[in-house]
Design a protein around this motif. Structure first.
Motif, PDB file in Angstrom:
ATOM      1  N   CYS A  39       0.817  -1.214   0.000  1.00 50.03           N
ATOM      2  CA  CYS A  39       0.000   0.000   0.000  1.00 50.03           C
ATOM      3  C   CYS A  39       0.848   1.259   0.000  1.00 50.03           C
ATOM      4  O   CYS A  39       1.936   1.288   0.544  1.00 50.03           O
ATOM      5  N   SER A  40       0.294   2.316  -0.581  1.00 53.58           N
ATOM      6  CA  SER A  40       0.953   3.607  -0.467  1.00 53.58           C
ATOM      7  C   SER A  40       0.441   4.350   0.768  1.00 53.58           C
ATOM      8  O   SER A  40       1.184   5.007   1.467  1.00 53.58           O
ATOM      9  N   ARG A  41      -0.845   4.211   1.025  1.00 56.07           N
ATOM     10  CA  ARG A  41      -1.448   4.899   2.160  1.00 56.07           C
ATOM     11  C   ARG A  41      -2.249   3.903   2.986  1.00 56.07           C
ATOM     12  O   ARG A  41      -2.665   2.878   2.453  1.00 56.07           O
ATOM     13  N   LEU A  42      -2.507   4.207   4.263  1.00 54.21           N
ATOM     14  CA  LEU A  42      -3.382   3.332   5.026  1.00 54.21           C
ATOM     15  C   LEU A  42      -4.323   4.120   5.922  1.00 54.21           C
ATOM     16  O   LEU A  42      -4.051   5.270   6.300  1.00 54.21           O
ATOM     17  N   LEU A  43      -5.457   3.471   6.194  1.00 56.58           N
ATOM     18  CA  LEU A  43      -6.407   3.975   7.187  1.00 56.58           C
ATOM     19  C   LEU A  43      -6.382   2.987   8.339  1.00 56.58           C
ATOM     20  O   LEU A  43      -6.403   1.786   8.115  1.00 56.58           O
ATOM     21  N   VAL A  44      -6.353   3.474   9.553  1.00 53.24           N
ATOM     22  CA  VAL A  44      -6.459   2.600  10.713  1.00 53.24           C
ATOM     23  C   VAL A  44      -7.836   2.826  11.316  1.00 53.24           C
ATOM     24  O   VAL A  44      -8.207   3.964  11.603  1.00 53.24           O
ATOM     25  N   MET A  45      -8.608   1.749  11.450  1.00 53.90           N
ATOM     26  CA  MET A  45      -9.950   1.891  12.028  1.00 53.90           C
ATOM     27  C   MET A  45     -10.009   1.287  13.415  1.00 53.90           C
ATOM     28  O   MET A  45      -9.371   0.269  13.692  1.00 53.90           O
ATOM     29  N   TYR A  46     -10.753   1.954  14.288  1.00 52.55           N
ATOM     30  CA  TYR A  46     -10.984   1.435  15.633  1.00 52.55           C
ATOM     31  C   TYR A  46     -12.393   1.804  16.054  1.00 52.55           C
ATOM     32  O   TYR A  46     -12.778   2.983  15.942  1.00 52.55           O
ATOM     33  N   ALA A  47     -13.161   0.848  16.513  1.00 53.99           N
ATOM     34  CA  ALA A  47     -14.512   1.096  17.019  1.00 53.99           C
ATOM     35  C   ALA A  47     -15.327   1.970  16.066  1.00 53.99           C
ATOM     36  O   ALA A  47     -15.847   3.018  16.452  1.00 53.99           O
ATOM     37  N   SER A  48     -15.401   1.552  14.798  1.00 57.88           N
ATOM     38  CA  SER A  48     -16.241   2.172  13.771  1.00 57.88           C
ATOM     39  C   SER A  48     -15.735   3.494  13.215  1.00 57.88           C
ATOM     40  O   SER A  48     -16.403   4.106  12.392  1.00 57.88           O
ATOM     41  N   GLU A  49     -14.578   3.958  13.667  1.00 65.49           N
ATOM     42  CA  GLU A  49     -14.064   5.239  13.176  1.00 65.49           C
ATOM     43  C   GLU A  49     -12.661   5.082  12.599  1.00 65.49           C
ATOM     44  O   GLU A  49     -11.923   4.166  12.966  1.00 65.49           O
ATOM     45  N   ILE A  50     -12.302   6.040  11.727  1.00 61.00           N
ATOM     46  CA  ILE A  50     -10.900   6.126  11.323  1.00 61.00           C
ATOM     47  C   ILE A  50     -10.163   6.855  12.436  1.00 61.00           C
ATOM     48  O   ILE A  50     -10.564   7.947  12.859  1.00 61.00           O
ATOM     49  N   VAL A  51      -9.087   6.256  12.954  1.00 58.66           N
ATOM     50  CA  VAL A  51      -8.334   6.941  14.006  1.00 58.66           C
ATOM     51  C   VAL A  51      -7.017   7.507  13.488  1.00 58.66           C
ATOM     52  O   VAL A  51      -6.431   8.404  14.086  1.00 58.66           O
ATOM     53  N   GLU A  52      -6.534   6.958  12.381  1.00 58.21           N
ATOM     54  CA  GLU A  52      -5.310   7.505  11.808  1.00 58.21           C
ATOM     55  C   GLU A  52      -5.275   7.205  10.327  1.00 58.21           C
ATOM     56  O   GLU A  52      -5.770   6.176   9.860  1.00 58.21           O
ATOM     57  N   GLN A  53      -4.663   8.133   9.573  1.00 62.09           N
ATOM     58  CA  GLN A  53      -4.577   7.985   8.131  1.00 62.09           C
ATOM     59  C   GLN A  53      -3.280   8.631   7.683  1.00 62.09           C
ATOM     60  O   GLN A  53      -2.876   9.669   8.212  1.00 62.09           O
ATOM     61  N   GLY A  54      -2.603   8.019   6.716  1.00 62.25           N
ATOM     62  CA  GLY A  54      -1.398   8.656   6.194  1.00 62.25           C
ATOM     63  C   GLY A  54      -0.591   7.708   5.325  1.00 62.25           C
ATOM     64  O   GLY A  54      -0.961   6.546   5.150  1.00 62.25           O
ATOM     65  N   PRO A  55       0.542   8.219   4.745  1.00 63.03           N
ATOM     66  CA  PRO A  55       1.418   7.357   3.945  1.00 63.03           C
ATOM     67  C   PRO A  55       1.980   6.228   4.812  1.00 63.03           C
ATOM     68  O   PRO A  55       2.343   6.453   5.971  1.00 63.03           O
ATOM     69  N   VAL A  56       2.039   5.031   4.255  1.00 64.81           N
ATOM     70  CA  VAL A  56       2.408   3.852   5.023  1.00 64.81           C
ATOM     71  C   VAL A  56       3.756   4.011   5.747  1.00 64.81           C
ATOM     72  O   VAL A  56       3.871   3.748   6.941  1.00 64.81           O
ATOM     73  N   GLU A  57       4.765   4.479   5.002  1.00 61.69           N
ATOM     74  CA  GLU A  57       6.095   4.563   5.622  1.00 61.69           C
ATOM     75  C   GLU A  57       6.097   5.529   6.806  1.00 61.69           C
ATOM     76  O   GLU A  57       6.718   5.262   7.828  1.00 61.69           O
ATOM     77  N   ASP A  58       5.387   6.650   6.656  1.00 60.25           N
ATOM     78  CA  ASP A  58       5.360   7.640   7.740  1.00 60.25           C
ATOM     79  C   ASP A  58       4.633   7.100   8.964  1.00 60.25           C
ATOM     80  O   ASP A  58       5.092   7.262  10.097  1.00 60.25           O
ATOM     81  N   VAL A  59       3.486   6.468   8.717  1.00 53.95           N
ATOM     82  CA  VAL A  59       2.684   5.980   9.848  1.00 53.95           C
ATOM     83  C   VAL A  59       3.435   4.865  10.591  1.00 53.95           C
ATOM     84  O   VAL A  59       3.467   4.834  11.822  1.00 53.95           O
ATOM     85  N   PHE A  60       4.071   3.968   9.854  1.00 58.84           N
ATOM     86  CA  PHE A  60       4.788   2.873  10.508  1.00 58.84           C
ATOM     87  C   PHE A  60       6.018   3.390  11.242  1.00 58.84           C
ATOM     88  O   PHE A  60       6.380   2.864  12.296  1.00 58.84           O
ATOM     89  N   ALA A  61       6.653   4.417  10.692  1.00 55.46           N
ATOM     90  CA  ALA A  61       7.862   4.949  11.337  1.00 55.46           C
ATOM     91  C   ALA A  61       7.501   5.758  12.578  1.00 55.46           C
ATOM     92  O   ALA A  61       8.228   5.752  13.570  1.00 55.46           O
ATOM     93  N   GLY A  62       6.362   6.439  12.540  1.00 55.88           N
ATOM     94  CA  GLY A  62       5.989   7.270  13.675  1.00 55.88           C
ATOM     95  C   GLY A  62       4.490   7.360  13.806  1.00 55.88           C
ATOM     96  O   GLY A  62       3.881   8.348  13.406  1.00 55.88           O
ATOM     97  N   PRO A  63       3.866   6.295  14.368  1.00 57.04           N
ATOM     98  CA  PRO A  63       2.412   6.342  14.529  1.00 57.04           C
ATOM     99  C   PRO A  63       2.017   7.509  15.431  1.00 57.04           C
ATOM    100  O   PRO A  63       2.704   7.786  16.412  1.00 57.04           O
ATOM    101  N   ARG A  64       0.911   8.190  15.094  1.00 52.46           N
ATOM    102  CA  ARG A  64       0.505   9.338  15.900  1.00 52.46           C
ATOM    103  C   ARG A  64      -0.690   9.003  16.779  1.00 52.46           C
ATOM    104  O   ARG A  64      -1.088   9.804  17.607  1.00 52.46           O
ATOM    105  N   HIS A  65      -1.281   7.823  16.583  1.00 50.37           N
ATOM    106  CA  HIS A  65      -2.371   7.412  17.467  1.00 50.37           C
ATOM    107  C   HIS A  65      -1.882   6.247  18.335  1.00 50.37           C
ATOM    108  O   HIS A  65      -1.263   5.326  17.819  1.00 50.37           O
ATOM    109  N   PRO A  66      -2.178   6.286  19.632  1.00 45.27           N
ATOM    110  CA  PRO A  66      -1.692   5.213  20.515  1.00 45.27           C
ATOM    111  C   PRO A  66      -2.186   3.831  20.085  1.00 45.27           C
ATOM    112  O   PRO A  66      -1.489   2.838  20.299  1.00 45.27           O
TER     113      PRO A  66
END
Lengths: 322, 341
Positions: free
Chosen positions: B234-261
């Motif tokens: 993937c180039s980008r990803l959405l992270v879903m939790y309890a029916s909502e998107i909690v984080e979204q961004g380019p895969v490499e950035d999110v994996f290197a520095g997730p901004r949602h606990p």
């Protein structure tokens, strides 16, 4: 190695007849497990990996005394398990337990949890029925469930909790070896982590051994001391996990490791192992992997390589040796 | 940028699909459960967008809703739009949507038998699909289907056209279904756990096919719980939790520095990232019930960084550059990364 292994599997073959025609004549055999030898030491975790149909679950069934092999022996603490009888047999049956993949299919939906986890104890007359509830509470505490779980039914629990109940049921017999057949494969990542941690805690607490069957190499890498790789009924490589993972000898092991997408690898460069797994009813001559192997030469197509190598790390390949 | 999805130079282009404020609910005996609650995202042509989250987070319901495959009742699309090539998938007449399904938007399921008929030979199913969507002769459709079976790696494809689905292995059935989707050359493929039930060597073959489709400018919405698959494709990803998107961004950035606990916890629970012999990180507690969502942040009760303010009011998804996050403590996450309040 030091003393007698807990479990030793020696040149075991498990075949299933293929029946055809109106008289159900046997026309051939599916050789699900061929010439497999393995050992599990006390307190050891042996990982058994391979793809669908490679024979890993059939081998597990043989070890659990559910599927007699056509040849070869399975020894538990030195004694051939298929020659046991009476109290000895019952004792070995208690000492080897299993946790299945699907916690939805492996718990009786009509029984409350307290009865599920103590059924074996009552059947083996290790406790009286009126002691079951107290014992169940202790077992459930071991797997991190509270006493409120006792009189609830399986459908009231999540997948991870059900797997904890399965583990409690296995633990009730004070086993020495637990066969985990894809026991964490169906769970979500965070739940999977909890169950893996639980298995490791219990191993430390009770000195358990595991035969950990999985297609997920990242989990095996994490918890197995040694690993055996199966392809089309045979073990093609076996050795200490760290060594096999870092320096796979057999081209199949190498391919299995290479095709797992893992975070942190260079992206978009996943290699592809071409071809199909051949039919177990008509395995290829020579090395069974030659139809998909990038290194195969003429010899591989006619002559079957033996499992050979240094002490501890063995592989069956004509081209490379351990 | 260095992501696989956007290595081609392009001018500003329109998203292929733009989902706005999607809300899907299910009526149960105990009350109305919102399985998808205000989800918005878009996909560009030639992009593979990953959706990750655990069982019950709403990722599959989101995907099914786009083609209106939610059983009604009990399911209901309460509100939202899904703009695809100038039309709203959620509002268009169902007959028009049938022309879109399969032709313009293909769907790959985890279980191939949900898409293949057990009563018909592979060949006639593949031909029928083509003839439903276009004026194409039987011979031509047959040849096209054989070509695609070969492309997805089915051995003896001309013979396999006469096989029934039960005569094929699980991995082969999955590839037949994927061929049936790819042969229509849809603009968008929705793939819901397409490789979860497959062996790793077959998984690699399927992922390669999705990457090839992407290179032909097909967009893919890839739903999976496997972080390795997301990372690989993937180039980008959405992270879903309890029916909502909690984080979204380019895969490499999110994996290197997730901004949602929650994203960080998911990454740490991944066995591939753990150290041998050490304990895997786990997430304490449980996902809140669909029927009793908390007022504030839905992850707060399991979050090591939660403050009182997190529990007071709903937390908005806040955008910063290419990334968005639904967390009041995102800056603290990024700054120190200490998992304490």
């Amino acid at each position: 190695m030091s003393s007698e292994p807990l479990l030793s599997v020696d040149r075991v073959n498990v075949w299933f007849p293929i029946r055809r025609g109106i008289f159900s004549r046997v026309r051939g055999h599916i050789r699900a497990v061929q010439d497999v030898s393995l050992t599990v030491q006390a307190g050891e975790v042996l990982g058994l990996v391979g793809e669908s149909g490679c024979g890993k679950s059939t081998l597990a069934r043989s070890i659990l005394m559910l599927q007699p092999p056509v040849s070869g022996t399975i020894r538990w603490q030195g004694r051939d398990v298929y020659r046991l009888g009476g109290e000895e047999l019952r004792q070995v049956r208690r000492q080897i337990q299993i946790v299945f993949q699907d916690p939805y299919a492996s718990l009786n939906p009509r029984l409350p949890v307290a009865q599920i986890v103590t059924e074996g104890l009552v059947a083996h007359r290790m406790i009286r029925a009126d002691q079951a509830a107290d014992r169940a509470a202790v077992l459930l505490a071991d797997v991190g469930l509270g006493t409120d779980a006792l009189y609830r039914y399986p459908h009231e629990f999540s997948g991870g909790q059900r797997q904890r109940i399965s583990i409690a049921r296995a633990l009730s017999m004070n086993p020495k070896l637990i066969v985990c057949d894809e026991a964490v494969s169906a769970l979500d990542v965070s739940i999977q982590a909890q169950v893996i941690n639980l298995l490791m805690e219990l191993r430390a607490k009770y000195g358990l051994s595991y035969l950990f069957i999985s297609h997920d190499l990242s989990v095996v890498k994490l918890i197995a001391d040694r690993v055996a790789v199966m392809y089309l009924g045979r073990v093609v490589e076996e050795g200490p996990t760290a060594q096999v993972m870092a320096n796979p000898v057999h081209p199949y092991t190498e391919a299995l490791l290479a095709v797992v997408p893992e975070v942190g690898r260079p992206r978009g460069q996943l290699p592809v192992l071409a071809g199909e797994i051949p039919s177990v009813a008509r395995p290829p001559a020579g090395c069974a992997f030659h139809t998909r192997c990038p290194l195969a030469v003429d010899r591989c197509r006619s002559e079957r390589p033996e499992l050979a190598g240094e002490e501890g790390h063995k592989a069956s390949c004509h081209i490379r040796s351990a | 940028m260095s992501n696989p999805g956007d290595d081609k130079k392009r001018g500003p282009i329109e998203p292929l699909l733009r989902v706005e404020d999607l809300v899907v609910s299910f009526a149960t005996e105990a009350g109305v459960a919102r399985a998808v609650d205000g989800v918005s995202f878009s996909i560009m042509p030639g992009e593979i967008l990953g959706v990750v989250g655990e069982s019950g987070c709403g990722k599959s319901v989101t995907a099914m809703s786009l083609l209106r495959l939610i059983p009604h009742p009990p399911g209901r699309i309460e509100r939202g739009c899904a703009w695809f090539r100038g039309r709203d998938l959620l509002a268009m007449p169902i007959d028009a949507l049938r022309r879109v399904r399969g032709r313009e938007i293909g769907m790959i399921f985890q279980e191939p038998m949900t898409a293949l008929s057990p009563l018909h030979r592979i060949g006639s199913q593949l031909v029928e699909a083509q003839q439903f969507h276009g004026d194409i002769g039987r011979d031509q459709a047959w040849a096209h289907a054989v070509r695609w079976l070969e492309r997805v790696g089915i051995p003896d494809a001309p013979d396999r056209m006469y096989a029934y689905p039960h005569e094929l292995s699980g991995g082969m059935r999955q590839r037949v279904m994927i061929a049936s989707v790819l042969m229509m050359e849809p603009a968008l493929i929705i793939a819901d756990e397409p490789t979860t039930a497959l062996d790793v060597t077959i998984q690699a073959q399927i992922l390669r096919l999705l990457m090839e489709a992407k290179n032909r400018d097909t967009a893919v919405l890839l739903i999976t719980h496997n972080l390795g698959v997301i990372w690989e494709t993937c180039s980008r990803l959405l992270v879903m939790y309890a029916s909502e998107i909690v984080e979204q961004g380019p895969v490499e950035d999110v994996f290197a520095g997730p901004r949602h606990p929650y994203t960080r916890a998911l990454l740490k629970a991944n066995p591939a990232m753990a150290v041998r012999g050490g304990r895997l990180e786990t997430i304490p507690g449980q996902v809140p019930s669909l029927l009793r969502r908390p007022n504030g942040c839905r992850f707060a009760d399991r979050c090591p960084m939660a403050l009182d303010t997190c529990r007071q009011a709903a937390v908005p998804l806040t955008r910063a550059g290419a990334r968005s996050v639904r967390c009041l403590r995102a800056d603290a996450m990024e700054a120190g990364g200490e998992m304490t309040p």
